[in-house]
Design a protein around this motif. Structure first.
Motif, mmCIF file in Angstrom:
data_model
loop_
_atom_site.group_PDB
_atom_site.id
_atom_site.type_symbol
_atom_site.label_atom_id
_atom_site.label_comp_id
_atom_site.label_asym_id
_atom_site.label_seq_id
_atom_site.Cartn_x
_atom_site.Cartn_y
_atom_site.Cartn_z
ATOM 1 N N GLU A 307 7.996 -30.135 -92.860
ATOM 2 C CA GLU A 307 6.564 -29.864 -92.714
ATOM 3 C C GLU A 307 5.818 -31.143 -92.352
ATOM 4 O O GLU A 307 6.059 -32.206 -92.922
ATOM 5 N N MET A 308 4.947 -31.038 -91.364
ATOM 6 C CA MET A 308 4.119 -32.164 -90.931
ATOM 7 C C MET A 308 2.675 -31.695 -90.853
ATOM 8 O O MET A 308 2.394 -30.493 -90.987
ATOM 9 N N MET A 309 1.757 -32.616 -90.669
ATOM 10 C CA MET A 309 0.357 -32.232 -90.547
ATOM 11 C C MET A 309 0.190 -31.273 -89.376
ATOM 12 O O MET A 309 0.608 -31.573 -88.252
ATOM 13 N N TYR A 310 -0.360 -30.126 -89.630
ATOM 14 C CA TYR A 310 -0.612 -29.068 -88.653
ATOM 15 C C TYR A 310 0.666 -28.403 -88.133
ATOM 16 O O TYR A 310 0.599 -27.581 -87.218
ATOM 17 N N SER A 311 1.810 -28.751 -88.703
ATOM 18 C CA SER A 311 3.068 -28.145 -88.261
ATOM 19 C C SER A 311 3.877 -27.713 -89.477
ATOM 20 O O SER A 311 4.228 -28.553 -90.314
ATOM 21 N N PRO A 312 4.196 -26.411 -89.605
ATOM 22 C CA PRO A 312 4.942 -25.942 -90.770
ATOM 23 C C PRO A 312 6.397 -26.392 -90.734
ATOM 24 O O PRO A 312 6.920 -26.792 -89.690
ATOM 25 N N GLN A 313 7.047 -26.333 -91.870
ATOM 26 C CA GLN A 313 8.473 -26.632 -91.946
ATOM 27 C C GLN A 313 9.245 -25.671 -91.047
ATOM 28 O O GLN A 313 8.906 -24.493 -90.926
ATOM 29 N N GLN A 314 10.282 -26.170 -90.404
ATOM 30 C CA GLN A 314 11.116 -25.361 -89.524
ATOM 31 C C GLN A 314 12.422 -24.990 -90.227
ATOM 32 O O GLN A 314 12.902 -25.745 -91.064
ATOM 33 N N PRO A 315 13.003 -23.807 -89.900
ATOM 34 C CA PRO A 315 12.489 -22.788 -88.979
ATOM 35 C C PRO A 315 11.393 -21.959 -89.631
ATOM 36 O O PRO A 315 11.384 -21.794 -90.855
ATOM 37 N N ASP A 316 10.493 -21.388 -88.825
ATOM 38 C CA ASP A 316 9.408 -20.574 -89.374
ATOM 39 C C ASP A 316 9.224 -19.242 -88.657
ATOM 40 O O ASP A 316 8.376 -18.443 -89.025
ATOM 41 N N ASN A 317 10.036 -18.995 -87.596
ATOM 42 C CA ASN A 317 9.976 -17.736 -86.845
ATOM 43 C C ASN A 317 8.570 -17.459 -86.316
ATOM 44 O O ASN A 317 8.130 -16.320 -86.267
ATOM 45 N N GLY A 318 7.860 -18.537 -85.928
ATOM 46 C CA GLY A 318 6.546 -18.376 -85.305
ATOM 47 C C GLY A 318 5.492 -17.832 -86.232
ATOM 48 O O GLY A 318 4.531 -17.200 -85.780
ATOM 49 N N LEU A 319 5.621 -18.095 -87.528
ATOM 50 C CA LEU A 319 4.775 -17.448 -88.536
ATOM 51 C C LEU A 319 3.293 -17.636 -88.269
ATOM 52 O O LEU A 319 2.499 -16.708 -88.404
#
Length: 473
Positions: A307-319
């Motif tokens: 998880e990064m600022m403005y980016s969710p932890q991967q994988p996230d399936n385009g949540l």
């Protein structure tokens, strides 16, 4: 000339044996060879037998008179332990023992190739399989560093976007932890009790639990739930509820240590028995799936972007991405994030990384073979080998053939499946130039009356012997 001699002649004196892209070209060729009063001439269409692992091995060890495709139904290959391991073609539906293989880590290394062309994941996979070995598989940090070095050497850091690798999320790969064939009657492995089709909500829901009322749900395998074990020891056939909260893998380990395995559910009767045991609680069952590499290697190493600022932890399936939720099933490396992985929509057009393998020790015996003394059809044997080893046996040379023969150690003298098969859909043109043939033109065929059946087992080329004098627009 033979087809191979004709191909060599055309490549030496012109461009290649002719490709036929449409009916207009077919008619042009007919008028050409009618002028010379030939009934049959070679064209550039051909196919070869394929190995289950897509290996390019050209080694063969056929018994005299084989392959013969007796009854026009023998498309898979077996070795005969009663005839020095000579090969015969057999009906793929017959049940024989079989030979799997493993590649140890020390056996080969991967050489990566960065391809700076934008393709969908499937297009990239096809390109890599045609020109290299496959889309990139990565099994450790050393290989990850090698891949990044390849990218940097190729573009000198000028491209810092995403690139496809071979990892993908196969939504139909659900399987049971307990893998005893005799436990499942026909259809038992495929029974499902989903509340709704598994949606992999956040890209991590790879394990299944039974809800308090009986329907199943997919869930992050790291979640903590009670679980149900199956006890098949000493003739028992019992389901045991364990009221301890564990992750799915911890629950699997516990069940295998103290009972047989996590519970498999073969029908509604089993489902009701488990429901009566759990007493109104949700619980893990033995159904799970995992991401797969394009070359069918198991996923043992991961490098997902955190998880990064403005980016969710991967994988996230385009949540959290409008229009992408539920559609991100393929994996890319992010060169702007030190090569960490993200899941992406498989239709996105990205550069990609292929690999070729090269042997880092003995150039003669690279496969470790395993004789499996269970009678299965060729397809069942292929599935077993891919789940438990690497694939059905590929044989590259006589030394490996001798190594394979040693696996049975004089205990078995019949036929056993290997990975070679006759793919009747694998016809391709000798001239593999994308500039010449559009995708639809590559598929043009003009068979006489019916599709080829390979009568006699050796018809791997198509008659018409013409050279293409120049590349036409």
């Amino acid at each position: 000339m033979t087809w191979t001699e004709a191909q060599r002649y055309c490549r030496e004196h012109h461009t290649d044996l002719v490709s036929v892209r449409n009916e207009a070209e077919n008619q042009k060729l007919r008028s050409l060879y009618n002028d010379f009063d030939y009934s049959d001439v070679w064209i550039g269409l051909y196919r070869t037998r394929s190995w289950s692992d897509n290996s390019s091995s050209s080694f063969s060890f056929w018994k005299t008179g084989q392959p013969d495709n007796a009854g026009v139904s023998e498309y898979c290959t077996a070795v005969s332990f009663s005839d020095s391991g000579k090969w015969t073609d057999e009906n793929c539906g017959q049940a024989f023992p079989f030979i799997c293989y493993n590649l140890t880590e020390s056996a080969f290394s991967r050489q990566y190739h960065f391809v700076y062309e934008s393709k969908s994941w499937t297009e990239a996979q096809r390109f890599c399989r045609e020109n290299y070995t496959d889309l990139a598989t990565i099994e450790n940090m050393e290989e990850m560093n090698s891949l990044i070095t390849t990218w940097n050497d190729s573009v000198n850091g000028s491209y810092v976007g995403l690139a496809w690798i071979g990892l993908y999320d196969d939504l139909n790969s659900w399987r049971w932890s307990y893998d005893n064939e005799s436990f499942y009657k026909e259809g038992g492995r495929d029974f499902r009790g989903w509340y709704h089709v598994p949606n992999n909500w956040n890209g991590k829901d790879m394990c299944a639990f039974i809800g308090a009322d009986g329907p199943w749900f997919n869930q992050n395998c790291q979640s903590y739930l009670p679980f149900v074990c199956y006890d098949g020891r000493n003739g028992n056939n019992d389901y045991i509820w364990i009221n301890q909260h564990m992750s799915w893998e911890e629950a699997q380990r516990y069940c295998r240590e103290y009972y047989t395995d996590l519970a498999s559910v073969r029908n509604w009767t089993d489902n009701q028995r488990i429901l009566s045991v759990v007493g109104g609680f949700s619980a893990w069952i033995g159904l799970y799936r995992s991401r797969l590499w394009s070359d069918q290697h198991d996923l043992t190493y991961e490098n997902w972007r955190p998880e990064m600022m403005y980016s969710p932890q991967q994988p996230d399936n385009g949540l959290d991405i409008p229009g992408e939720y539920g559609n991100q099933h393929c994996t890319a490396v992010s060169f702007s994030s030190s090569g960490q992985w993200t899941d992406e929509n498989c239709l996105a057009k990205l550069p990609f990384i292929c690999y070729t393998r090269f042997w880092s020790w003995s150039p003669y015996v690279s496969h470790q073979y395993h004789f499996v003394d269970e009678n299965k059809s060729w397809t069942e044997a292929q599935r077993y080998c891919r789940e438990n080893y690497t694939d059905l046996a590929t044989i590259d040379n006589m030394e490996e053939m001798n190594s394979l023969m040693n696996t049975a150690k004089g205990r078995y003298f019949g036929l056993a499946w290997i990975g070679l098969y006759d793919d009747l859909r694998s016809w391709r043109w000798s001239l593999g130039d994308d500039a010449l043939c559009k995708e639809t033109e590559r598929s043009f065929k003009n068979w006489n009356i019916q599709k080829p059946m390979n009568w006699g087992g050796n018809s791997g080329v198509e008659s018409l012997h013409l050279c293409r004098l120049c590349l036409m627009a």
